[in-house]
Design an enzyme around this catalytic site. Structure first.
Site, mmCIF file in Angstrom:
data_model
loop_
_atom_site.group_PDB
_atom_site.id
_atom_site.type_symbol
_atom_site.label_atom_id
_atom_site.label_comp_id
_atom_site.label_asym_id
_atom_site.label_seq_id
_atom_site.Cartn_x
_atom_site.Cartn_y
_atom_site.Cartn_z
ATOM 1 N N CYS A 143 0.865 -1.193 0.000
ATOM 2 C CA CYS A 143 0.000 0.000 0.000
ATOM 3 C C CYS A 143 0.900 1.242 0.000
ATOM 4 C CB CYS A 143 -0.957 -0.065 1.197
ATOM 5 S SG CYS A 143 -2.082 1.333 1.397
ATOM 6 N N ASP A 199 -8.285 -3.251 -8.006
ATOM 7 C CA ASP A 199 -7.872 -2.307 -6.973
ATOM 8 C C ASP A 199 -8.585 -0.971 -7.175
ATOM 9 O OD1 ASP A 199 -6.480 -0.599 -5.208
ATOM 10 O OD2 ASP A 199 -4.601 -1.680 -5.520
ATOM 11 N N HIS A 231 -7.168 -4.320 -3.796
ATOM 12 C CA HIS A 231 -6.151 -3.722 -2.944
ATOM 13 C C HIS A 231 -6.027 -4.572 -1.679
ATOM 14 C CE1 HIS A 231 -3.618 -0.263 -2.004
ATOM 15 N NE2 HIS A 231 -4.053 -0.337 -0.754
#
Length: 265
Positions: A143, A199, A231
């Site tokens: 991330c 994502d 994600h």
């Protein structure tokens, strides 16, 4: 083979035992250096012992939640594969290590590019002094950590870099940081990107653009995208987004990337 948290002085000076000057155990106080949690393959009593005990060093950059059990487990898994793993506490200037998941997206934007770079450089200076020069060091991230790993790969020449779903491809997260597309062609470290095609933080178009721009760099690059993965697909503690097949493949690819590009002692 336990986890240890210590504090690295930004100066990068080391004492006779290979520890950074000003390094002390524990979480510490904001503004007094960089706290890092370390997972070493085996206890080392000297600089040379540490350098020879591991295949190389891997700096693990956390997602927006900070130092969670998940991030520590990544360090432990890398240690079990023979790597020295360490994760800097990027929220240390606020005197905290972890934030609730609901606050992560907001909290991560309070970081700055200069602050992240300073913390990374403190880790790299310490590693170099303990037997791990840049060619024996990698940086990986998840991330926001994947974004920071990419920016580090554009700023420093290391053995390898790996980004799990690092965002800010076209719009930066932090003051002083460029979008990833702006620096992709100038990557200085071999880079592997691991992205989910579903994502919501990184669009499929951005994935394609980043793959194309990174391919123009003078170092090896590869971007893998997983259909159906979202994600945080690698995080098992988040069942709504965890994608076991993509997670396993991504982890194996990461290990191969490290083995291929992080040089021997």
């Amino acid at each position: 083979m336990t986890l240890e948290t210590m504090r690295l002085a930004a100066s990068g000076g080391t004492d006779a035992g290979g520890h950074a000057v000003g390094e002390t155990p524990g979480e510490g106080k904001p503004g007094a250096g960089v706290p890092v949690t370390v997972a070493a393959p085996r206890p080392a009593t000297s600089t040379s012992a540490l350098g020879s005990a591991a295949r190389g060093a891997v700096i693990v950059l956390a997602d927006a939640r900070g130092i969670t059990g998940y991030v520590l487990s990544v360090c432990e898994q890398l240690r079990d594969e023979g790597w020295l793993a360490l994760t800097p506490h990027l929220y240390h200037r606020d005197g905290i290590a972890e934030v609730p998941v609901a606050e992560g997206a907001t909290k991560m934007r309070t970081l700055t590019a200069d602050g992240i770079a300073a913390d990374l450089d403190a880790c790299l200076e310490h590693l170099a002094a303990t037997g791990f020069p840049p060619g024996r060091t990698a940086v990986i991230g998840f991330c926001m950590g994947g974004t920071a790993a990419f920016l580090t790969a554009a700023r420093r020449g290391l053995g390898a870099a790996v980004s799990f779903y690092g965002g800010a491809v076209t719009e930066p997260y932090w003051s002083g940081a460029p979008p990833l597309l702006d620096v992709a062609g100038g990557l200085r470290t071999p880079w592997l990107g691991l992205y989910g095609e579903n994502d919501t933080w990184v669009t499929l178009e951005e994935i394609g653009q980043l793959r194309a721009e990174a391919a123009g760099a003078s170092v090896p690059t590869e971007l893998i995208s997983y259909p159906g993965a979202q994600h945080a697909f690698h995080t098992p503690e988040r069942p709504s987004t965890h994608h076991p097949q993509a997670a396993r493949d991504a982890w194996d690819r990461m290990l191969r990337w490290l083995a291929t590009h992080v040089g021997p002692a």
